[in-house]
Design a protein around this motif. Structure first.
Motif, PDB file in Angstrom:
ATOM      1  N   GLU A 168      15.907  53.802  66.680  1.00 44.32           N
ATOM      2  CA  GLU A 168      15.969  52.779  67.744  1.00 44.32           C
ATOM      3  C   GLU A 168      15.816  51.406  67.115  1.00 44.32           C
ATOM      4  OE1 GLU A 168      16.501  53.432  70.836  1.00 44.32           O
ATOM      5  OE2 GLU A 168      16.070  55.577  70.956  1.00 44.32           O
TER       6      GLU A 168
ATOM      7  N   ARG B 165      11.411  47.883  56.021  1.00 44.58           N
ATOM      8  CA  ARG B 165      11.019  49.008  55.141  1.00 44.58           C
ATOM      9  C   ARG B 165       9.902  48.608  54.179  1.00 44.58           C
ATOM     10  NH1 ARG B 165      16.224  50.552  55.991  1.00 44.58           N
ATOM     11  NH2 ARG B 165      17.036  49.082  54.484  1.00 44.58           N
TER      12      ARG B 165
ATOM     13  N   THR C 193      11.307  41.370  65.892  1.00 40.35           N
ATOM     14  CA  THR C 193      12.366  41.047  64.927  1.00 40.35           C
ATOM     15  C   THR C 193      12.639  39.543  64.906  1.00 40.35           C
ATOM     16  OG1 THR C 193      13.314  43.197  65.508  1.00 40.35           O
ATOM     17  CG2 THR C 193      14.694  41.695  64.241  1.00 40.35           C
TER      18      THR C 193
ATOM     19  N   GLY D 130      16.491  45.214  57.805  1.00 42.50           N
ATOM     20  CA  GLY D 130      16.122  46.597  57.487  1.00 42.50           C
ATOM     21  C   GLY D 130      15.244  46.647  56.238  1.00 42.50           C
TER      22      GLY D 130
ATOM     23  N   VAL E 126      14.007  47.920  66.622  1.00 43.57           N
ATOM     24  CA  VAL E 126      12.663  47.361  66.752  1.00 43.57           C
ATOM     25  C   VAL E 126      12.747  46.307  67.872  1.00 43.57           C
ATOM     26  CG1 VAL E 126      10.892  46.047  65.501  1.00 43.57           C
ATOM     27  CG2 VAL E 126      12.222  47.817  64.307  1.00 43.57           C
TER      28      VAL E 126
ATOM     29  N   GLY F 174      22.170  42.677  59.026  1.00 45.58           N
ATOM     30  CA  GLY F 174      21.449  43.510  59.997  1.00 45.58           C
ATOM     31  C   GLY F 174      20.789  42.701  61.096  1.00 45.58           C
ATOM     32  N   TYR F 175      21.129  41.455  61.189  1.00 45.21           N
ATOM     33  CA  TYR F 175      20.599  40.589  62.240  1.00 45.21           C
ATOM     34  C   TYR F 175      21.645  39.517  62.517  1.00 45.21           C
ATOM     35  CZ  TYR F 175      17.506  37.464  64.857  1.00 45.21           C
ATOM     36  OH  TYR F 175      16.942  36.696  65.844  1.00 45.21           O
TER      37      TYR F 175
ATOM     38  N   PHE G  58       9.951  52.987  65.776  1.00 46.36           N
ATOM     39  CA  PHE G  58      11.310  52.699  66.252  1.00 46.36           C
ATOM     40  C   PHE G  58      12.321  53.078  65.175  1.00 46.36           C
ATOM     41  CE2 PHE G  58       8.516  49.804  68.587  1.00 46.36           C
ATOM     42  CZ  PHE G  58       8.872  50.131  69.888  1.00 46.36           C
ATOM     43  N   MET G  59      12.028  52.660  63.954  1.00 51.65           N
ATOM     44  CA  MET G  59      12.954  52.944  62.852  1.00 51.65           C
ATOM     45  C   MET G  59      13.133  54.441  62.658  1.00 51.65           C
ATOM     46  SD  MET G  59      11.613  50.119  60.172  1.00 51.65           S
ATOM     47  CE  MET G  59      12.927  50.347  58.993  1.00 51.65           C
TER      48      MET G  59
HETATM   49  P1  ADP Z   1      21.356  50.678  59.110  1.00 50.76           P
HETATM   50  O1  ADP Z   1      22.266  49.500  59.248  1.00 50.76           O
HETATM   51  O2  ADP Z   1      21.884  51.705  58.170  1.00 50.76           O
HETATM   52  O3  ADP Z   1      20.902  51.250  60.429  1.00 50.76           O
HETATM   53  P2  ADP Z   1      19.152  48.920  58.290  1.00 50.76           P
HETATM   54  O4  ADP Z   1      18.468  49.061  56.986  1.00 50.76           O
HETATM   55  O5  ADP Z   1      19.937  47.700  58.517  1.00 50.76           O
HETATM   56  O6  ADP Z   1      20.014  50.246  58.389  1.00 50.76           O
HETATM   57  O7  ADP Z   1      18.080  49.061  59.473  1.00 50.76           O
HETATM   58  C1  ADP Z   1      17.178  50.148  59.520  1.00 50.76           C
HETATM   59  C2  ADP Z   1      16.383  50.113  60.827  1.00 50.76           C
HETATM   60  O8  ADP Z   1      15.612  48.896  60.891  1.00 50.76           O
HETATM   61  C3  ADP Z   1      17.217  50.088  62.125  1.00 50.76           C
HETATM   62  O9  ADP Z   1      17.617  51.372  62.522  1.00 50.76           O
HETATM   63  C4  ADP Z   1      16.211  49.457  63.094  1.00 50.76           C
HETATM   64  O10 ADP Z   1      15.224  50.369  63.510  1.00 50.76           O
HETATM   65  C5  ADP Z   1      15.529  48.421  62.228  1.00 50.76           C
HETATM   66  N1  ADP Z   1      16.227  47.101  62.326  1.00 50.76           N
HETATM   67  C6  ADP Z   1      16.893  46.470  61.312  1.00 50.76           C
HETATM   68  N2  ADP Z   1      17.414  45.300  61.749  1.00 50.76           N
HETATM   69  C7  ADP Z   1      17.089  45.206  63.072  1.00 50.76           C
HETATM   70  C8  ADP Z   1      17.351  44.253  64.086  1.00 50.76           C
HETATM   71  N3  ADP Z   1      18.073  43.134  63.853  1.00 50.76           N
HETATM   72  N4  ADP Z   1      16.855  44.473  65.323  1.00 50.76           N
HETATM   73  C9  ADP Z   1      16.125  45.566  65.593  1.00 50.76           C
HETATM   74  N5  ADP Z   1      15.861  46.514  64.686  1.00 50.76           N
HETATM   75  C10 ADP Z   1      16.322  46.353  63.433  1.00 50.76           C
END
Ligand code: ADP
Length: 187
Positions: free
Chosen positions: A57, A36, A64, A32, A59, A85-86, A52-53
């Motif tokens: 949704e 950003r 990713t 994330g 990405v 987040g992954y 997407f963000m």
């Molecule tokens: P949160 O956990 O609060 O949703 P993050 O900062 O982890 O916030 O992620 C923000 C956005 O970034 C997600 O809603 C998505 O759109 C994108 N994102 C982050 N990590 C991934 C991932 N592993 N796969 C796909 N999209 C991702």
């Protein structure tokens, strides 16, 4: 130590991951945050991710996965990292397996922050007042929770069957949760 931290949006993954990376001396890799930063700098990756963000949704996996592959190949992630987040999809789990085996590494654990969903939404709405994040509106917040339930919760079963999941109570003050994580880590 090589760890994942999982939990629904708003569970406090980011805060815990930063502290843990400091403690373990490894790289903190937040997909994330990387997205950003790229949106802010208007890079090609940022342009691919933004819509997407903003809609809450995920990405697309190919975007990713390529990004994480590059990031994990860097020196600071060789011996220790905390992935925040992954992976979030089954396809990402398979990609991560391949990346790690090509580097000759494996995961040591998956920290799963266990939280109360309604309380999370309240936390996120509070954060929305100050965060300025385009994905912090109530409709998008609720949508992100649903996407998490459908796409990401099944990953806990996959990692559970590998004996890697470490459940940690994620409710309460950040430092209390942090202490619980440290106490639960494999030695
Ligand atoms: P949160 O956990 O609060 O949703 P993050 O900062 O982890 O916030 O992620 C923000 C956005 O970034 C997600 O809603 C998505 O759109 C994108 N994102 C982050 N990590 C991934 C991932 N592993 N796969 C796909 N999209 C991702």
């Amino acid at each position: 130590m090589r760890l994942l931290i999982m939990g629904p949006p708003g569970a406090g993954k980011g805060t815990q991951a930063v502290e843990l990376a400091k403690r373990l001396g490894g790289a903190h890799i937040s997909t994330g945050d990387i997205f950003r930063a790229n949106v802010e700098k208007e890079t090609e990756l940022g342009q691919a991710a933004k819509r997407f963000m903003d809609a809450g949704e995920y990405v697309p996996d190919e975007v990713t996965n390529a990004m994480v592959k590059d990031r994990l190949a860097r020196d600071d992630a060789r011996d220790a990292f905390i992935l925040d987040g992954y992976p979030r999809t089954v396809d990402q789990v398979e990609t991560l397996d391949k990346i790690l085996s090509s580097l000759g590494n494996k995961l040591d654990g998956v920290i799963s922050l266990v939280v109360n969903p309604e309380e999370l939404i309240q936390r996120l709405l509070k954060r929305a007042e100050t965060s300025g994040r385009a994905d912090d509106t109530e409709a998008v917040i609720r949508h992100r929770q649903e996407v998490y339930t459908h796409e990401t919760v099944p990953l806990l079963e996959i990692y559970g069957s590998r004996g890697l999941v470490i459940d940690v109570d994620g409710m309460g003050e950040a430092d209390v949760v942090g202490r619980r994580i440290v106490d639960a880590l494999p030695s």
